[in-house]
Design a protein around this motif. Structure first.
Motif, PDB file in Angstrom:
ATOM      1  N   ILE A 110       0.858  -1.186   0.000  1.00 40.05           N
ATOM      2  CA  ILE A 110       0.000   0.000   0.000  1.00 40.05           C
ATOM      3  C   ILE A 110       0.895   1.237   0.000  1.00 40.05           C
ATOM      4  O   ILE A 110       1.755   1.383   0.868  1.00 40.05           O
ATOM      5  CB  ILE A 110      -0.901   0.046   1.254  1.00 40.05           C
ATOM      6  CG1 ILE A 110      -1.734  -1.232   1.383  1.00 40.05           C
ATOM      7  CG2 ILE A 110      -1.795   1.278   1.225  1.00 40.05           C
ATOM      8  CD1 ILE A 110      -2.438  -1.364   2.729  1.00 40.05           C
ATOM      9  N   VAL A 111       0.707   2.110  -0.966  1.00 43.33           N
ATOM     10  CA  VAL A 111       1.401   3.402  -0.963  1.00 43.33           C
ATOM     11  C   VAL A 111       0.397   4.483  -0.555  1.00 43.33           C
ATOM     12  O   VAL A 111      -0.643   4.653  -1.195  1.00 43.33           O
ATOM     13  CB  VAL A 111       2.020   3.735  -2.334  1.00 43.33           C
ATOM     14  CG1 VAL A 111       2.458   5.197  -2.378  1.00 43.33           C
ATOM     15  CG2 VAL A 111       3.225   2.842  -2.607  1.00 43.33           C
ATOM     16  N   ASP A 112       0.712   5.167   0.528  1.00 44.33           N
ATOM     17  CA  ASP A 112      -0.096   6.291   0.987  1.00 44.33           C
ATOM     18  C   ASP A 112       0.390   7.539   0.263  1.00 44.33           C
ATOM     19  O   ASP A 112       1.436   8.094   0.589  1.00 44.33           O
ATOM     20  CB  ASP A 112       0.055   6.436   2.508  1.00 44.33           C
ATOM     21  CG  ASP A 112      -0.767   7.586   3.076  1.00 44.33           C
ATOM     22  OD1 ASP A 112      -1.207   8.451   2.296  1.00 44.33           O
ATOM     23  OD2 ASP A 112      -0.954   7.623   4.309  1.00 44.33           O
ATOM     24  N   ASP A 113      -0.378   7.950  -0.740  1.00 42.32           N
ATOM     25  CA  ASP A 113      -0.049   9.131  -1.534  1.00 42.32           C
ATOM     26  C   ASP A 113      -1.003  10.279  -1.227  1.00 42.32           C
ATOM     27  O   ASP A 113      -1.242  11.145  -2.079  1.00 42.32           O
ATOM     28  CB  ASP A 113      -0.096   8.793  -3.033  1.00 42.32           C
ATOM     29  CG  ASP A 113       1.244   8.993  -3.719  1.00 42.32           C
ATOM     30  OD1 ASP A 113       2.209   9.380  -3.048  1.00 42.32           O
ATOM     31  OD2 ASP A 113       1.324   8.772  -4.946  1.00 42.32           O
ATOM     32  N   VAL A 114      -1.537  10.285  -0.012  1.00 40.38           N
ATOM     33  CA  VAL A 114      -2.509  11.307   0.360  1.00 40.38           C
ATOM     34  C   VAL A 114      -1.907  12.706   0.243  1.00 40.38           C
ATOM     35  O   VAL A 114      -2.516  13.610  -0.328  1.00 40.38           O
ATOM     36  CB  VAL A 114      -3.045  11.049   1.788  1.00 40.38           C
ATOM     37  CG1 VAL A 114      -3.823  12.257   2.305  1.00 40.38           C
ATOM     38  CG2 VAL A 114      -3.942   9.813   1.794  1.00 40.38           C
ATOM     39  N   GLN A 115      -0.703  12.903   0.772  1.00 38.95           N
ATOM     40  CA  GLN A 115      -0.073  14.214   0.703  1.00 38.95           C
ATOM     41  C   GLN A 115       0.915  14.349  -0.451  1.00 38.95           C
ATOM     42  O   GLN A 115       1.073  15.429  -1.018  1.00 38.95           O
ATOM     43  CB  GLN A 115       0.643  14.536   2.015  1.00 38.95           C
ATOM     44  CG  GLN A 115       1.151  15.966   2.103  1.00 38.95           C
ATOM     45  CD  GLN A 115       1.593  16.351   3.502  1.00 38.95           C
ATOM     46  OE1 GLN A 115       2.707  16.067   3.905  1.00 38.95           O
ATOM     47  NE2 GLN A 115       0.706  17.004   4.247  1.00 38.95           N
ATOM     48  N   MET A 116       1.558  13.265  -0.856  1.00 36.94           N
ATOM     49  CA  MET A 116       2.592  13.345  -1.878  1.00 36.94           C
ATOM     50  C   MET A 116       2.076  13.032  -3.282  1.00 36.94           C
ATOM     51  O   MET A 116       2.834  13.121  -4.248  1.00 36.94           O
ATOM     52  CB  MET A 116       3.751  12.413  -1.529  1.00 36.94           C
ATOM     53  CG  MET A 116       4.485  12.824  -0.263  1.00 36.94           C
ATOM     54  SD  MET A 116       5.168  14.495  -0.397  1.00 36.94           S
ATOM     55  CE  MET A 116       5.200  14.978   1.341  1.00 36.94           C
ATOM     56  N   GLY A 117       0.807  12.690  -3.403  1.00 33.01           N
ATOM     57  CA  GLY A 117       0.220  12.455  -4.714  1.00 33.01           C
ATOM     58  C   GLY A 117      -0.252  13.748  -5.358  1.00 33.01           C
ATOM     59  O   GLY A 117      -0.017  14.843  -4.857  1.00 33.01           O
ATOM     60  N   CYS A 118      -0.909  13.617  -6.512  1.00 33.12           N
ATOM     61  CA  CYS A 118      -1.455  14.763  -7.251  1.00 33.12           C
ATOM     62  C   CYS A 118      -0.362  15.772  -7.606  1.00 33.12           C
ATOM     63  O   CYS A 118      -0.581  16.986  -7.570  1.00 33.12           O
ATOM     64  CB  CYS A 118      -2.568  15.438  -6.473  1.00 33.12           C
ATOM     65  SG  CYS A 118      -3.962  14.348  -6.080  1.00 33.12           S
ATOM     66  N   ASP A 159      -0.051  -2.363  -4.956  1.00 33.45           N
ATOM     67  CA  ASP A 159      -1.321  -3.076  -5.055  1.00 33.45           C
ATOM     68  C   ASP A 159      -2.488  -2.162  -4.718  1.00 33.45           C
ATOM     69  O   ASP A 159      -3.572  -2.279  -5.300  1.00 33.45           O
ATOM     70  CB  ASP A 159      -1.317  -4.272  -4.096  1.00 33.45           C
ATOM     71  CG  ASP A 159      -0.226  -5.269  -4.441  1.00 33.45           C
ATOM     72  OD1 ASP A 159      -0.318  -5.894  -5.509  1.00 33.45           O
ATOM     73  OD2 ASP A 159       0.724  -5.403  -3.642  1.00 33.45           O
ATOM     74  N   ILE A 160      -2.267  -1.261  -3.758  1.00 31.59           N
ATOM     75  CA  ILE A 160      -3.302  -0.340  -3.295  1.00 31.59           C
ATOM     76  C   ILE A 160      -2.679   1.045  -3.145  1.00 31.59           C
ATOM     77  O   ILE A 160      -1.535   1.175  -2.694  1.00 31.59           O
ATOM     78  CB  ILE A 160      -3.891  -0.793  -1.941  1.00 31.59           C
ATOM     79  CG1 ILE A 160      -4.425  -2.228  -2.032  1.00 31.59           C
ATOM     80  CG2 ILE A 160      -5.005   0.143  -1.488  1.00 31.59           C
ATOM     81  CD1 ILE A 160      -4.924  -2.795  -0.704  1.00 31.59           C
ATOM     82  N   VAL A 161      -3.431   2.075  -3.527  1.00 29.67           N
ATOM     83  CA  VAL A 161      -2.957   3.456  -3.429  1.00 29.67           C
ATOM     84  C   VAL A 161      -4.020   4.289  -2.721  1.00 29.67           C
ATOM     85  O   VAL A 161      -5.211   4.191  -3.041  1.00 29.67           O
ATOM     86  CB  VAL A 161      -2.679   4.064  -4.819  1.00 29.67           C
ATOM     87  CG1 VAL A 161      -2.157   5.495  -4.686  1.00 29.67           C
ATOM     88  CG2 VAL A 161      -1.701   3.208  -5.609  1.00 29.67           C
ATOM     89  N   CYS A 162      -3.582   5.114  -1.771  1.00 32.20           N
ATOM     90  CA  CYS A 162      -4.474   6.019  -1.052  1.00 32.20           C
ATOM     91  C   CYS A 162      -4.259   7.445  -1.559  1.00 32.20           C
ATOM     92  O   CYS A 162      -3.131   7.930  -1.577  1.00 32.20           O
ATOM     93  CB  CYS A 162      -4.205   5.968   0.450  1.00 32.20           C
ATOM     94  SG  CYS A 162      -4.420   4.331   1.181  1.00 32.20           S
ATOM     95  N   LEU A 163      -5.347   8.099  -1.960  1.00 35.35           N
ATOM     96  CA  LEU A 163      -5.301   9.479  -2.441  1.00 35.35           C
ATOM     97  C   LEU A 163      -6.349  10.314  -1.706  1.00 35.35           C
ATOM     98  O   LEU A 163      -7.444   9.826  -1.422  1.00 35.35           O
ATOM     99  CB  LEU A 163      -5.595   9.561  -3.942  1.00 35.35           C
ATOM    100  CG  LEU A 163      -4.525   9.157  -4.944  1.00 35.35           C
ATOM    101  CD1 LEU A 163      -5.099   9.243  -6.356  1.00 35.35           C
ATOM    102  CD2 LEU A 163      -3.295  10.045  -4.832  1.00 35.35           C
ATOM    103  N   SER A 164      -6.026  11.566  -1.444  1.00 34.05           N
ATOM    104  CA  SER A 164      -7.007  12.509  -0.907  1.00 34.05           C
ATOM    105  C   SER A 164      -6.454  13.908  -1.120  1.00 34.05           C
ATOM    106  O   SER A 164      -5.875  14.187  -2.163  1.00 34.05           O
ATOM    107  CB  SER A 164      -7.300  12.214   0.570  1.00 34.05           C
ATOM    108  OG  SER A 164      -8.348  13.027   1.040  1.00 34.05           O
TER     109      SER A 164
END
Length: 430
Positions: free
Chosen positions: A244-252, A269-274
């Motif tokens: 799981i990659v938590d891309d909540v702050q580093m994504g977009c 496998d799983i990505v978190c975005l917000s």
């Protein structure tokens, strides 16, 4: 008839009178903000501030972006659906199609999209639940200084002791291991994880998933190396552990490409975005996962506000405006050089900082080797008209998180304020 006098709207006292002690950012930024545009804010008294905070990463495209605002105003003006739970709406359908066409397909990513609720911590919660449901295992491996949210599941994989103690109960079914370069002794944490998985005496059972940030934002702008992340991904794949990659702050786009893991060459496998996925600061979150992991029963993870249609509208417009090509990514990487070079010069010219610089893209940190100094710098910066926060377990890092769309003049002016503030704060501790 008793007349109740209303407190002046510009008085900051109203917050201390009526709002819970849990409030935090207002303590660092003690004013009443009233307007915002681009990379600037104005308080109720008219004082102007440059924004190096960007809503903790929720405003990558700045405040009140004109193009996104028009799409939102037009949608509201025609009485478009505002609240829709997970019903089908035109706004949601359009977002899904545009997200597939502009983001997923060009990157050869075949993720299913889940709307778990409008916050980053809800995205993380759904990712943890899904990993456990699919694998039938309970343990999640996370890393030192990680931050994944404030609800119980997210707190269990968060490293910060102060935030963890707010849970009020033991946080179980999670194991924390050293993040890349956590120890300067050269400890190989991937080899350690592999050894613990092989050693029946380690106490570590085969986990359901490993959750990781490629750059730890709240943890102090700690950047994982490419090789470290690739080895972690390979280990997870070999052992059938979900990544799981938590891309909540580093994504977009925060690190340059849309996803922070793109430049690393891994596929989680799983990505978190917000945060910035709505583009306009409206609440919205996504959980992305490989199609074969879609084991949910209808309604098994839901929420009243997972269908935030105004956020779908601005999110769609943001994707069209900024992600049809790589222009924004190039600007971000150009700004990275400006920020890094400036901070390196600061460290050299102000030795009292005992500073170190680290970051990727437009997420940069100035670590101060003197206790309390980073907080003094951000306080002096706020007095001078710069909104900027600290991060790290001891608030030891000045964290630069300006909007990706900030213009050159605002960027350089903000950096100049930061340098003046650092010089002033350093004199106080000498």
């Amino acid at each position: 008839m008793k007349v109740i006098a209303e407190a002046p709207t510009t008085s900051i006292d109203v917050f201390s009178r009526y709002e819970s002690e849990v409030r935090s950012y207002i303590r660092s930024f003690p004013t009443v903000f009233d307007r915002a545009k681009g990379a600037r804010l104005w308080d109720a008294e008219g004082k102007e501030y440059i924004d190096f905070f960007a809503g903790a990463g929720a405003l990558n495209y700045g405040h009140n972006n004109d193009t996104l605002k028009r799409s939102l105003v037009d949608y509201i003006g025609r009485d478009g659906i505002t609240h829709g739970l997970d019903m089908g709406t035109q706004a949601k359908a359009e977002f899904l199609q545009v997200f597939h066409d502009i983001i997923l397909e060009p990157r050869n990513l075949n993720y299913k999209v889940m709307f778990p609720g409008p916050t980053g911590t809800n995205s993380v919660e759904s990712a943890l639940k899904l990993a456990r449901k699919v694998t039938g295992r309970s343990t999640i491996v996370s890393f030192t200084n990680a931050f994944h949210g404030m609800t119980l599941g997210s707190l269990s994989v968060t490293g910060n002791g102060f935030k963890r103690q707010g849970a009020g109960i033991p946080l179980a079914n999670a194991v924390s291991l050293p993040y890349d370069s956590y120890l300067e002794t050269g400890l190989d944490s991937i080899a350690l994880l592999e050894h613990m998985l092989d050693d029946k005496g380690s106490g570590l059972e085969l986990p359901a998933a490993v959750i990781v940030e490629t750059v730890q934002g709240e943890g102090g702008i700690n950047v994982a190396g490419v090789e470290w992340l690739q080895r972690l991904a390979n280990l997870c794949r070999e052992r059938e552990i979900l990544l799981i990659v938590d891309d909540v702050q580093m994504g977009c786009g925060r690190t340059g490409p849309f996803f922070s893991f793109e430049a690393v060459g891994i596929i989680p496998d799983i990505v978190c975005l917000s945060k910035s996925i709505s583009g306009y600061g409206l609440p919205m979150a996504l959980t992305l996962f490989q199609p074969e992991l879609d084991a949910w029963e209808p309604g098994e993870h839901n929420g009243t506000f997972r269908g935030n249609n105004p956020a779908f509208v601005t999110g769609t417009e943001a994707l069209r405006l900024y992600w049809r090509d790589d222009r924004l990514s190039k600007v971000t990487l150009s700004n990275e050089k400006t920020i890094r070079d400036f901070l390196m010069d600061m460290v050299e010219s102000i030795p009292a900082l005992h500073g170190r610089v680290r970051g990727r893209g437009m997420a940069y940190g100035l670590e101060c080797g003197v206790p309390g100094l980073a907080e003094k710098i951000t306080a002096r910066a706020f007095e001078r008209g710069l909104v900027i926060e600290t991060s790290g377990a001891e608030s030891e890092v000045v964290k630069l998180l300006a909007p990706l769309t900030i213009d050159s003049e605002d960027l350089h002016q903000g950096l100049a304020i930061l340098a003046d503030s650092a010089k002033a704060a350093a004199k106080e501790v000498i």
